[in-house]
Design a protein around this motif. Structure first.
Motif, PDB file in Angstrom:
ATOM      1  N   THR A 107       3.227  -3.035   6.693  1.00  0.00           N
ATOM      2  CA  THR A 107       2.748  -1.790   5.854  1.00  0.00           C
ATOM      3  C   THR A 107       1.924  -1.504   7.071  1.00  0.00           C
ATOM      4  O   THR A 107       2.296  -0.262   7.981  1.00  0.00           O
ATOM      5  CB  THR A 107       2.247  -1.850   4.237  1.00  0.00           C
TER       6      THR A 107
ATOM      7  N   LEU B  98      -8.857   5.902  12.519  1.00  0.00           N
ATOM      8  CA  LEU B  98      -8.604   5.376  13.251  1.00  0.00           C
ATOM      9  C   LEU B  98      -7.667   5.843  13.999  1.00  0.00           C
ATOM     10  O   LEU B  98      -7.635   5.314  15.799  1.00  0.00           O
ATOM     11  CB  LEU B  98      -8.166   4.089  13.020  1.00  0.00           C
TER      12      LEU B  98
ATOM     13  N   LEU C 121       0.817  -1.333   0.331  1.00  0.00           N
ATOM     14  CA  LEU C 121      -0.604   0.199   0.205  1.00  0.00           C
ATOM     15  C   LEU C 121       1.059   1.191  -0.229  1.00  0.00           C
ATOM     16  O   LEU C 121       0.442   2.319  -0.553  1.00  0.00           O
ATOM     17  CB  LEU C 121      -0.819   0.172   1.834  1.00  0.00           C
ATOM     18  N   LEU C 122       2.035   1.373   0.612  1.00  0.00           N
ATOM     19  CA  LEU C 122       2.713   2.476   0.955  1.00  0.00           C
ATOM     20  C   LEU C 122       3.592   2.429  -0.820  1.00  0.00           C
ATOM     21  O   LEU C 122       3.809   3.966  -1.047  1.00  0.00           O
ATOM     22  CB  LEU C 122       3.101   2.571   2.267  1.00  0.00           C
TER      23      LEU C 122
ATOM     24  N   ILE D  99      -4.137   5.716   4.968  1.00  0.00           N
ATOM     25  CA  ILE D  99      -6.019   5.307   5.327  1.00  0.00           C
ATOM     26  C   ILE D  99      -6.268   4.869   6.918  1.00  0.00           C
ATOM     27  O   ILE D  99      -8.103   4.645   6.918  1.00  0.00           O
ATOM     28  CB  ILE D  99      -5.443   3.614   4.504  1.00  0.00           C
ATOM     29  N   GLY D 100      -5.221   5.390   7.087  1.00  0.00           N
ATOM     30  CA  GLY D 100      -5.797   4.861   8.874  1.00  0.00           C
ATOM     31  C   GLY D 100      -5.315   5.993   9.661  1.00  0.00           C
ATOM     32  O   GLY D 100      -5.996   6.253  10.979  1.00  0.00           O
TER      33      GLY D 100
ATOM     34  N   PRO E 168       4.161  13.022  13.029  1.00  0.00           N
ATOM     35  CA  PRO E 168       5.064  12.083  13.048  1.00  0.00           C
ATOM     36  C   PRO E 168       5.770  11.549  11.729  1.00  0.00           C
ATOM     37  O   PRO E 168       6.575  11.411  11.959  1.00  0.00           O
ATOM     38  CB  PRO E 168       4.223  10.522  13.453  1.00  0.00           C
ATOM     39  N   VAL E 169       4.516  11.901  10.957  1.00  0.00           N
ATOM     40  CA  VAL E 169       5.584  11.729   9.654  1.00  0.00           C
ATOM     41  C   VAL E 169       5.707  13.105   9.051  1.00  0.00           C
ATOM     42  O   VAL E 169       5.382  14.031   8.267  1.00  0.00           O
ATOM     43  CB  VAL E 169       4.777  11.240   8.374  1.00  0.00           C
TER      44      VAL E 169
ATOM     45  N   MET F   6      -3.441  -0.945  17.655  1.00  0.00           N
ATOM     46  CA  MET F   6      -4.055  -1.647  16.121  1.00  0.00           C
ATOM     47  C   MET F   6      -3.103  -2.640  16.038  1.00  0.00           C
ATOM     48  O   MET F   6      -3.899  -3.383  14.762  1.00  0.00           O
ATOM     49  CB  MET F   6      -2.124  -0.827  15.991  1.00  0.00           C
TER      50      MET F   6
ATOM     51  N   ALA G  75       3.049   1.359   9.090  1.00  0.00           N
ATOM     52  CA  ALA G  75       2.349   3.010   9.246  1.00  0.00           C
ATOM     53  C   ALA G  75       2.046   3.415  10.743  1.00  0.00           C
ATOM     54  O   ALA G  75       1.661   3.820  10.590  1.00  0.00           O
ATOM     55  CB  ALA G  75       2.095   2.507   8.313  1.00  0.00           C
TER      56      ALA G  75
ATOM     57  N   PRO H 277      -0.807  16.983   8.228  1.00  0.00           N
ATOM     58  CA  PRO H 277      -0.170  15.896   8.832  1.00  0.00           C
ATOM     59  C   PRO H 277      -0.865  13.898   8.552  1.00  0.00           C
ATOM     60  O   PRO H 277       0.431  13.395   8.837  1.00  0.00           O
ATOM     61  CB  PRO H 277      -1.202  15.562  11.092  1.00  0.00           C
TER      62      PRO H 277
ATOM     63  N   ARG I 279       8.136  12.334  -3.222  1.00  0.00           N
ATOM     64  CA  ARG I 279       7.644  11.996  -4.512  1.00  0.00           C
ATOM     65  C   ARG I 279       8.834  12.361  -5.130  1.00  0.00           C
ATOM     66  O   ARG I 279       8.953  13.429  -5.299  1.00  0.00           O
ATOM     67  CB  ARG I 279       6.322  13.068  -4.553  1.00  0.00           C
TER      68      ARG I 279
ATOM     69  N   LEU J  18      -6.483   8.922  19.378  1.00  0.00           N
ATOM     70  CA  LEU J  18      -5.401   9.229  20.074  1.00  0.00           C
ATOM     71  C   LEU J  18      -6.906  10.101  21.443  1.00  0.00           C
ATOM     72  O   LEU J  18      -6.614  10.531  22.393  1.00  0.00           O
ATOM     73  CB  LEU J  18      -5.085  10.206  18.755  1.00  0.00           C
TER      74      LEU J  18
ATOM     75  N   ARG K 237      -5.896  -0.700  -2.100  1.00  0.00           N
ATOM     76  CA  ARG K 237      -6.435   0.416  -1.101  1.00  0.00           C
ATOM     77  C   ARG K 237      -7.618  -0.506  -1.254  1.00  0.00           C
ATOM     78  O   ARG K 237      -8.346  -0.067  -0.749  1.00  0.00           O
ATOM     79  CB  ARG K 237      -6.181   1.449  -2.163  1.00  0.00           C
TER      80      ARG K 237
ATOM     81  N   LEU L 247      -5.939  -4.258  13.390  1.00  0.00           N
ATOM     82  CA  LEU L 247      -5.721  -4.669  12.023  1.00  0.00           C
ATOM     83  C   LEU L 247      -5.744  -6.226  11.466  1.00  0.00           C
ATOM     84  O   LEU L 247      -5.801  -7.092  10.645  1.00  0.00           O
ATOM     85  CB  LEU L 247      -4.754  -4.345  11.312  1.00  0.00           C
TER      86      LEU L 247
HETATM   87  C1  HEM Z   1      -1.309   9.969  13.669  1.00  0.00           C
HETATM   88  C2  HEM Z   1      -0.947   8.477  13.363  1.00  0.00           C
HETATM   89  C3  HEM Z   1      -0.487   9.294  11.328  1.00  0.00           C
HETATM   90  C4  HEM Z   1       0.358   9.454  10.728  1.00  0.00           C
HETATM   91  C5  HEM Z   1       0.554  11.296  11.448  1.00  0.00           C
HETATM   92  C6  HEM Z   1       0.277   9.109   9.679  1.00  0.00           C
HETATM   93  C7  HEM Z   1       0.234   9.574   8.490  1.00  0.00           C
HETATM   94  C8  HEM Z   1       0.392   9.451   7.140  1.00  0.00           C
HETATM   95  C9  HEM Z   1       1.345  10.755   5.965  1.00  0.00           C
HETATM   96  C10 HEM Z   1       1.499  11.698   6.093  1.00  0.00           C
HETATM   97  C11 HEM Z   1       1.356   9.405   4.645  1.00  0.00           C
HETATM   98  C12 HEM Z   1       1.186   9.646   3.724  1.00  0.00           C
HETATM   99  C13 HEM Z   1       2.097   9.232   2.827  1.00  0.00           C
HETATM  100  C14 HEM Z   1       2.386   9.439   1.187  1.00  0.00           C
HETATM  101  O1  HEM Z   1       1.516  10.384   0.737  1.00  0.00           O
HETATM  102  O2  HEM Z   1       3.721   9.350   1.327  1.00  0.00           O
HETATM  103  C15 HEM Z   1       0.163   8.446   5.207  1.00  0.00           C
HETATM  104  C16 HEM Z   1      -0.142   7.136   4.723  1.00  0.00           C
HETATM  105  C17 HEM Z   1      -0.370   6.002   5.266  1.00  0.00           C
HETATM  106  N1  HEM Z   1      -0.878   5.329   5.600  1.00  0.00           N
HETATM  107 FE1  HEM Z   1      -0.745   7.097   8.111  1.00  0.00          FE
HETATM  108  N2  HEM Z   1      -0.621   8.103  10.016  1.00  0.00           N
HETATM  109  C18 HEM Z   1      -1.214   7.281  10.749  1.00  0.00           C
HETATM  110  C19 HEM Z   1      -1.462   6.596  10.868  1.00  0.00           C
HETATM  111  C20 HEM Z   1      -1.678   5.318  10.039  1.00  0.00           C
HETATM  112  C21 HEM Z   1      -2.617   4.035  10.702  1.00  0.00           C
HETATM  113  C22 HEM Z   1      -3.563   3.439  12.276  1.00  0.00           C
HETATM  114  C23 HEM Z   1      -2.871   2.998   9.519  1.00  0.00           C
HETATM  115  C24 HEM Z   1      -3.209   2.004  10.007  1.00  0.00           C
HETATM  116  C25 HEM Z   1      -3.929   1.521  10.347  1.00  0.00           C
HETATM  117  C26 HEM Z   1      -1.610   4.129   8.905  1.00  0.00           C
HETATM  118  C27 HEM Z   1      -1.459   3.585   6.968  1.00  0.00           C
HETATM  119  C28 HEM Z   1      -1.166   4.166   6.175  1.00  0.00           C
HETATM  120  C29 HEM Z   1      -1.106   3.693   4.866  1.00  0.00           C
HETATM  121  C30 HEM Z   1      -1.258   1.777   4.533  1.00  0.00           C
HETATM  122  C31 HEM Z   1      -0.731   4.475   4.276  1.00  0.00           C
HETATM  123  C32 HEM Z   1      -0.173   4.368   2.789  1.00  0.00           C
HETATM  124  C33 HEM Z   1      -1.891   4.715   1.785  1.00  0.00           C
HETATM  125  C34 HEM Z   1      -1.466   4.847   0.770  1.00  0.00           C
HETATM  126  O3  HEM Z   1      -0.551   5.333   0.295  1.00  0.00           O
HETATM  127  O4  HEM Z   1      -2.759   4.501  -0.030  1.00  0.00           O
HETATM  128  N3  HEM Z   1      -1.278   4.856   8.618  1.00  0.00           N
HETATM  129  N4  HEM Z   1       0.286   8.558   6.535  1.00  0.00           N
END
Ligand code: HEM
Length: 442
Positions: free
Chosen positions: A252, A395, A89-90, A391-392, A319-320, A153, A256, A382, A325, A400, A101, A157
């Motif tokens: 992933t 959740l 996915l990522l 996607i998360g 956090p991220v 999580m 993530a 964020p 890109r 939080l 997705r 999941l």
């Molecule tokens: C505070 C918590 C979180 C933050 C700050 C965060 C941040 C991000 C960011 C900035 C992206 C975009 C990355 C990009 O476009 O290159 C992303 C993508 C993603 N995140 Fe999160 N995330 C969080 C929680 C979660 C949770 C809880 C999950 C899953 C249970 C998750 C799963 C994913 C996945 C799978 C992607 C890729 C989605 C795609 O490209 O379709 N994240 N996240």
């Protein structure tokens, strides 16, 4: 109609031959990001020695994520993630990404998140009970609250508690973040011969074993039990994706979701401990809205002050803190021409602290998320944006708000004198923990 011709991206410091600005950058990546922004504006080129364009201009972020996403690939830097996350996915680009997705999206429906947030309630209770036995003691709350995220999580999941003692999941995920970051931006540990690098290699192999073991065990026991939970694991097992793709998506999602949410929780509680007036507002709200009851979807929606504290912590400590890109063709981002083939690094950290887009950007002021102030829609991202939006997100936010509300209702945290330092790998984290004492409110 006349159009203003695009100008090139600002030229950042060149640094040393071969190394570029690496020495300065790696001393304090987050601080360096802000200095570059201050000195050169929202789009500046950097040589690390890999060249990239640091982007902190919302208009340019918008163009990349929403305006012209077809002109972007995950790019070279995301390849550093493949060792841990595989092709899932990522890391995948469209069109290979899209079916992944689609398969897991139903596991993030509102109904599912309602059930998953009950896990957050249970996970928070465990940690709060532990704190009740530590009256007067100084302890690292960041490590403790990571377990809230890990447990929530894991259960959400794959139906497993990953915070169980002895499993080592949190440490394995932290090592994964370090290894992915090192590979992504610099690669130096990968280039050093193994004998100069034994600790790093040993940790890397161990963390792979832990994470692969978790995923393998979850798949095997779910297949054996035949029980359906409607979680991401079920949706993946019922899909047409092959075995490798299923494993990649599970690794992933876990990697993530756990670290990111745990860091966000730690930073929110840290800011509340530093800002007693805001903490009192959150206390008043949770006392009034929740009383002694656990948060529900309806009461969570009413916790607007609590939610704004989470939003504000995600602004100051995303956090991220950056993500990349690669542009396929030449493009113009916020009036700057960027050649095809360039890597752009979208910095949430820099954008969220830009004085051009935020009043008093260094202040922790959750009311800015409640007072109707307007800003560019990509001044705050964020969770990313556009079709690759996290996607998360929902959740994470439900977890939080639940954990912050329950913690603040029961305890007042006081920071110890130990300094809180910022570490930056894939996520931005308190590198020496956050040491506090916890006092029961009633
Ligand atoms: C505070 C918590 C979180 C933050 C700050 C965060 C941040 C991000 C960011 C900035 C992206 C975009 C990355 C990009 O476009 O290159 C992303 C993508 C993603 N995140 Fe999160 N995330 C969080 C929680 C979660 C949770 C809880 C999950 C899953 C249970 C998750 C799963 C994913 C996945 C799978 C992607 C890729 C989605 C795609 O490209 O379709 N994240 N996240």
């Amino acid at each position: 109609m006349t159009t203003t011709p695009a100008c090139p991206v600002a030229r950042g410091p060149r640094g040393l031959p071969v190394l570029g600005v690496a020495a300065e950058y790696f001393r304090d990546p987050a601080g360096y990001t802000l200095r570059l922004q201050e000195d050169h504006g929202g789009m500046v080129d950097v040589t690390l020695p890999k060249p990239f364009v640091q982007v902190t201009e919302p208009e340019a972020v918008d163009r990349v994520l929403r305006g012209n996403p077809d002109n972007c690939t995950r790019g070279e830097l995301y390849k550093g993630f493949i060792g841990y996350m595989g092709r899932g996915l990522l890391t995948l680009d469209d069109p290979q990404w899209r079916p992944h997705r689609k398969v897991v999206q139903p596991a993030f429906s509102r109904t599912r998140i309602t059930a998953d947030a009950e896990e957050a309630v249970a996970a928070t209770r465990v940690v709060l009970e532990r704190w009740a036995t530590r009256a007067g003691q100084v302890f690292d709350m960041a490590a403790d609250v990571m377990a809230i995220s890990t447990r929530t999580m894991g259960q959400a999941l794959i139906g497993r508690d990953l915070s169980v003692p002895g499993l080592g999941y949190d440490r394995a995920a932290a090592i994964a973040s370090k290894v992915m970051y090192t590979r992504t931006v610099f690669g130096v540990n990968e280039l050093l011969p193994g004998f100069l690098n034994t600790r790093y290699q040993r940790e890397r192999r161990w963390s792979h074993r832990v994470i692969d073991g978790v995923v393998h065990a979850a798949i095997t026991s779910r297949r054996r039990s035949g029980v359906e939970r409607g979680d991401a694991l079920d949706h993946l097992l019922a899909s047409d994706l092959d075995e490798q793709a299923i494993r990649d998506d599970l690794r992933t999602l876990l990697l993530a979701g756990t670290d990111t949410t745990g860091q966000a929780l730690a930073w929110t509680l840290y800011e509340l401990a530093r800002h007693p007036a805001v903490r009192r507002e959150v206390e008043d709200e949770v006392d009034r809205v929740l009383g002694d009851a656990a948060p529900t979807p309806a009461t969570r929606d009413e916790l607007v002050v609590t939610r704004s504290a989470v939003d504000e912590a995600l602004r100051l400590h995303p956090p991220v803190w950056q993500f990349p890109r690669d542009l396929i063709e030449d493009d113009v981002l916020a009036g700057r021409s960027v050649p095809g083939g360039s890597t752009v690094l979208l910095s949430t950290y820099g954008t969220h602290r830009s004085a051009e887009h935020w009043t008093d950007p260094e202040a922790f002021d959750p009311s800015r998320f409640r007072d109707g102030s307007t800003r560019h829609r990509q001044a705050y991202f964020p969770f990313g944006g556009g079709r690759r939006m996290c996607i998360g997100r929902d959740l994470a936010l439900a977890t939080l708000v639940t954990a912050v509300a329950m913690t603040t209702r029961r305890f007042r945290l006081t920071l110890s004198s130990r300094p809180v330092r910022v570490g930056t790998y894939i996520t931005m984290f308190p590198s020496d923990g956050i040491h506090v004492t916890a006092r029961e409110r009633r």
